[in-house]
Design an enzyme around this catalytic site. Sequence first.
Site, short mmCIF file in Angstrom:
data_model
loop_
_atom_site.label_atom_id
_atom_site.label_comp_id
_atom_site.label_asym_id
_atom_site.label_seq_id
_atom_site.Cartn_x
_atom_site.Cartn_y
_atom_site.Cartn_z
N LYS A 182 42.59 22.07 32.15
CA LYS A 182 41.25 21.67 31.68
C LYS A 182 41.00 22.37 30.35
O LYS A 182 40.69 23.55 30.31
CB LYS A 182 40.20 22.10 32.72
CG LYS A 182 38.95 21.25 32.78
CD LYS A 182 38.09 21.25 31.53
CE LYS A 182 37.17 22.44 31.41
NZ LYS A 182 36.43 22.44 30.12
N GLY A 234 39.02 32.82 29.26
CA GLY A 234 37.68 32.53 28.76
C GLY A 234 36.81 33.76 28.86
O GLY A 234 37.31 34.90 28.87
N SER A 235 35.51 33.55 28.95
CA SER A 235 34.58 34.68 28.94
C SER A 235 34.55 35.42 30.29
O SER A 235 34.86 34.83 31.33
CB SER A 235 33.18 34.17 28.61
OG SER A 235 32.77 33.27 29.62
N VAL A 238 32.14 33.65 32.88
CA VAL A 238 32.70 32.52 33.63
C VAL A 238 33.84 33.01 34.53
O VAL A 238 34.00 32.52 35.65
CB VAL A 238 33.16 31.39 32.68
CG1 VAL A 238 33.82 30.27 33.46
CG2 VAL A 238 31.96 30.84 31.90
N GLY A 239 34.58 34.01 34.08
CA GLY A 239 35.66 34.57 34.91
C GLY A 239 35.15 35.03 36.26
O GLY A 239 35.80 34.85 37.29
N GLU A 256 42.06 36.06 32.14
CA GLU A 256 42.21 36.64 30.80
C GLU A 256 40.85 36.49 30.13
O GLU A 256 40.45 35.38 29.76
CB GLU A 256 43.27 35.89 30.01
CG GLU A 256 44.65 36.06 30.58
CD GLU A 256 45.73 35.41 29.74
OE1 GLU A 256 45.42 34.41 29.06
OE2 GLU A 256 46.86 35.88 29.78
N CYS A 295 39.95 37.08 21.26
CA CYS A 295 39.62 38.03 22.34
C CYS A 295 40.05 39.44 21.98
O CYS A 295 39.45 40.40 22.41
CB CYS A 295 40.29 37.58 23.63
SG CYS A 295 42.01 37.16 23.38
N GLU A 393 30.36 41.19 23.14
CA GLU A 393 31.35 40.44 22.37
C GLU A 393 30.62 39.41 21.51
O GLU A 393 30.10 38.42 22.01
CB GLU A 393 32.30 39.73 23.35
CG GLU A 393 33.50 39.12 22.68
CD GLU A 393 34.38 38.38 23.65
OE1 GLU A 393 33.87 37.79 24.62
OE2 GLU A 393 35.61 38.38 23.44
#
Length: 494
Positions: A182, A234-235, A238-239, A256, A295, A393
């Site tokens: 995705k 991703g962030s 959301v992780g 990650e 990142c 971040e």
Amino acid sequence: MTTHLEPKLPDAGLAGSYINGTWHWPQGRLVVENPSRRVPICEVGRGTSTEVDLAVAAARAALPAWRALAASERGKLLTELGRRLVENAEEVARVLAAESGNAIKTQSRGEAMGAAGVLKYYGGVAVEQKGETLPLGPGLFSYSTREPHGVVGSIIPWNSPLQLGAVKISMALATGNCLVLKPAEDAPLAILKLAELADGLVPPGVFNVVTGLGEEAGAALAAHPGVDKVSFTGSSEVGKLIGKATADRIAKLTLELGGKSPTIVFPDAITDGRLDGTAQQVANAMRFARQGQSCTAGSRLFVHKDIWDVLMPKVAEKSAALKVGDALDPDVDMGAVVNAERYGEIRAYVAEAEAQGATFLIGETPNEDPDGFCPNPTILTGIGNNWRIAREEVFGPVMVAIPFETEEEVIAMANDTHYGLAAFLFTRDISRVTRLTRAIDAGWIQVNQGGGQIPGMSYGGTKQSGMGSEYSIEGALESYTYRKCVTINIEDGT
Ligand code: NAD
């Protein structure tokens, strides 16, 4: 359906989801925009759980034959995909620059070639999926094999979509898994181009792409009972949701996530003619040429007070030398941040720091309504390590610089964060290198350079920067396979 097409993009038939070796249009549509020019590029399908169901079913159906294929044969297909990407690299790079805002000159060409390199690298090492034999005693023959988890669901961000997509595809497919990928809603086009290149090469169902929104297609993929492993980049926010979605069925998981990485410079890093080189590496570590949207960006710069007045103007000079503008302009070094939302957040962070009394060494608070989302490289001083801009971040071209006096002080400041992804250390003192690399919480520390990841190295974060590491062969094996142990009684057996 398509407007403002400068780079050649997937046509209407190819911009839907790629499921079971065919192109599929979901009911809904998403518009992908060029953030440098603020114009629509193309529409893609807004996939939902319907498309995720179809893709997971296709992947499950393809799994038995794919995992039974010799690893060397799987490797050959990946190598061929890498070769096809090289052949089409310029076209793919233009698509990538248009959708992501990453400058074609400094970033997108390199990313297309880097992604091809990843595919070829994993194509070559696919045969390393080896097990062990175990000396359990006379009469017993015991060995272990590496088995694929099954169906992998991968969710990736927009900041280096092709590189990250290539890593997920390579590692999942090389190890005998089938994949549903995705891509991010802001940058799915280069991945669709890659699917176009893979079409007819890998068997139908082995590699599927579902485009769509995170809360719809992404959430459906993470929660799908037919997905055995989720690999998410991703962030951190959301992780955490992905972690919850996979917990009930104990799906395997790699995360990650984000970072707020420290760059630390000691006085001996600029002696003996090293000032220029060190300043350049510090600017490189900040990833200004990627608009800071990396990142691993070294976005917190800690400079020893004895060299502050010498080093900081040089870092400013190197950073300000980048030509900012349209990502497709062949002379531009630094393109656009990905969308209006990201631009607005960066603007808000900088405006808040300005209101708190920060000083601009270079840059400014970005304009409210620009023609393209292209903020200038910005370095802020007069900042406290506890300010929001120093803790969160920003994911934009914004570096904060803070002076320090002692090793203990800088270690404490560097570690005073919930992130632990990367760090950059500049010193020629080997004892200090060993002390600091031991003391700093980070999954990847570079000494005297500010480079990017190289296939084969171990890469992953600690603290809230992630879980697991996938980039190396060992990481891929640990993340995408499980060990099966077989013990045979070769004597009587009864
Ligand atoms: P994001 O977390 O918003 O989105 C990443 C992906 O997750 C996208 O495909 C998105 O559609 C999807 N998603 C969003 N909500 C979801 C949900 N509820 N369920 C399932 N999927 C969902 O991140 P972003 O803004 O696209 O990317 C920037 C972030 O990625 C930064 O934090 C950056 O540090 C991080 N990043 C980390 C690495 C790494 O290797 N550690 C690499 C690149 C980027």
